[in-house]
Design a protein around this motif. Structure first.
Motif, PDB file in Angstrom:
ATOM      1  N   GLY A   1       0.791  -1.222   0.000  1.00 24.97           N
ATOM      2  CA  GLY A   1       0.000   0.000   0.000  1.00 24.97           C
ATOM      3  C   GLY A   1       0.821   1.267   0.000  1.00 24.97           C
ATOM      4  O   GLY A   1       0.338   2.311   0.433  1.00 24.97           O
ATOM      5  N   GLY A   2       2.059   1.208  -0.467  1.00 21.60           N
ATOM      6  CA  GLY A   2       2.899   2.400  -0.489  1.00 21.60           C
ATOM      7  C   GLY A   2       3.239   2.849   0.929  1.00 21.60           C
ATOM      8  O   GLY A   2       3.711   2.064   1.744  1.00 21.60           O
ATOM      9  N   ASP A   3       2.972   4.128   1.225  1.00 19.87           N
ATOM     10  CA  ASP A   3       3.264   4.654   2.561  1.00 19.87           C
ATOM     11  C   ASP A   3       2.289   4.152   3.619  1.00 19.87           C
ATOM     12  O   ASP A   3       2.538   4.285   4.815  1.00 19.87           O
ATOM     13  CB  ASP A   3       3.226   6.186   2.541  1.00 19.87           C
ATOM     14  N   LYS A   4       1.168   3.601   3.190  1.00 25.83           N
ATOM     15  CA  LYS A   4       0.175   3.075   4.126  1.00 25.83           C
ATOM     16  C   LYS A   4       0.670   1.761   4.719  1.00 25.83           C
ATOM     17  O   LYS A   4       1.158   0.886   4.008  1.00 25.83           O
ATOM     18  CB  LYS A   4      -1.159   2.848   3.417  1.00 25.83           C
ATOM     19  N   THR A   5       0.546   1.614   6.044  1.00 24.44           N
ATOM     20  CA  THR A   5       0.973   0.385   6.703  1.00 24.44           C
ATOM     21  C   THR A   5      -0.016  -0.736   6.419  1.00 24.44           C
ATOM     22  O   THR A   5      -1.216  -0.588   6.626  1.00 24.44           O
ATOM     23  CB  THR A   5       1.084   0.586   8.225  1.00 24.44           C
ATOM     24  N   MET A   6       0.512  -1.833   5.904  1.00 17.67           N
ATOM     25  CA  MET A   6      -0.307  -3.013   5.645  1.00 17.67           C
ATOM     26  C   MET A   6      -0.103  -3.994   6.796  1.00 17.67           C
ATOM     27  O   MET A   6       1.027  -4.423   7.062  1.00 17.67           O
ATOM     28  CB  MET A   6       0.096  -3.663   4.319  1.00 17.67           C
ATOM     29  N   SER A   7      -1.192  -4.335   7.490  1.00 13.58           N
ATOM     30  CA  SER A   7      -1.131  -5.274   8.609  1.00 13.58           C
ATOM     31  C   SER A   7      -1.806  -6.575   8.198  1.00 13.58           C
ATOM     32  O   SER A   7      -2.906  -6.550   7.642  1.00 13.58           O
ATOM     33  CB  SER A   7      -1.828  -4.689   9.842  1.00 13.58           C
ATOM     34  N   MET A   8      -1.155  -7.691   8.463  1.00 14.04           N
ATOM     35  CA  MET A   8      -1.707  -8.968   8.012  1.00 14.04           C
ATOM     36  C   MET A   8      -1.392 -10.077   9.003  1.00 14.04           C
ATOM     37  O   MET A   8      -0.442 -10.004   9.773  1.00 14.04           O
ATOM     38  CB  MET A   8      -1.164  -9.327   6.634  1.00 14.04           C
ATOM     39  N   GLU A   9      -2.254 -11.079   9.002  1.00 10.14           N
ATOM     40  CA  GLU A   9      -2.070 -12.291   9.786  1.00 10.14           C
ATOM     41  C   GLU A   9      -1.907 -13.447   8.809  1.00 10.14           C
ATOM     42  O   GLU A   9      -2.792 -13.705   7.987  1.00 10.14           O
ATOM     43  CB  GLU A   9      -3.279 -12.536  10.701  1.00 10.14           C
ATOM     44  N   LEU A  10      -0.778 -14.146   8.894  1.00 10.87           N
ATOM     45  CA  LEU A  10      -0.463 -15.215   7.967  1.00 10.87           C
ATOM     46  C   LEU A  10      -0.190 -16.504   8.732  1.00 10.87           C
ATOM     47  O   LEU A  10       0.028 -16.482   9.951  1.00 10.87           O
ATOM     48  CB  LEU A  10       0.751 -14.842   7.114  1.00 10.87           C
TER      49      LEU A  10
END
Length: 213
Positions: free
Chosen positions: A174-183
């Motif tokens: 997402g560029g400068d946007k923080t991407m938070s994920m659970e994997l």
């Protein structure tokens, strides 16, 4: 992730949960197979006719949730755990839709808390942090990433001591946007040496964090 499959089949996940689960499905053939099995169940539920229920509407036993999740806990660590967990979640969802007023509660995890990992290889302008957690079925990964080129796809993986990698899923930056994920990945933490991120088809490591000091 398994407990989200039933809700996904019913179209009940929000946008963020949907993106997270789809990323996991990219690298998990077992979950894809189980999701295909839940499809007919979701379609059958749409044919339920509430007007044909007796009056008063039947209610599930108050002991049903404890019985279901108790069975899941007893089977934890066995080969059949995945199938039982998915079947239990689907059963609870089905009962809730037909009878109403039934609340899902999560299974209490008995695994130890996760550990933070520090990335030693970072691309310019990229910020990332992660936690890994040992699970009965492998390793859970919580990852936050910002600064990767927007719209590009990246793979998240664990690496073994022999240099081979096991994919945990993928995400769109997402560029400068923080991407938070659970994997999640079916590889025990004890068998993994490194957590990493790279572009599909490119072995070069963009983000790397050792798992054992």
């Amino acid at each position: 992730m398994h407990t989200m499959l039933g809700m996904y089949a019913l179209g009940r996940l929000d946008d963020r949960e949907t993106i997270t689960l789809r990323a996991h499905l990219d690298g998990c053939p077992q979950c894809r197979a189980e999701l295909r099995g839940l499809g007919p169940v979701a379609e059958a539920l749409s044919a339920a006719d509430p007007d044909r229920l007796t009056d008063p509407s039947p209610r599930p036993s108050s002991t049903l949730p404890d019985a279901i999740f108790g069975a899941v806990d007893r089977e934890r660590g066995r080969q059949r755990y995945r199938r039982i967990a998915v079947a239990a979640a689907a059963a609870v969802i089905a009962v809730g839709l037909v009878t109403g007023g039934f609340v899902l509660r999560s299974v209490t995890s008995t695994t130890p808390p996760g550990q933070s990992v520090a990335f030693t290889v970072l691309s310019a302008g990229v910020e990332a942090s992660a936690r890994v957690e040992n699970r009965a079925w492998g390793t859970g990964i919580s990852l936050d990433v910002a600064g990767l080129p927007q719209g590009r796809t990246y793979n998240v993986w664990l690496q073994r001591a022999d240099g081979s990698r096991m994919n945990a899923g993928s995400f769109i930056a997402g560029g400068d946007k923080t991407m938070s994920m659970e994997l999640a990945v079916g590889l025990p933490m004890s068998d993994a040496t490194t957590l990493g991120v790279s572009a599909p088809g490119d072995d070069r490591t963009l983000l790397q964090a050792p798992l054992h000091s």
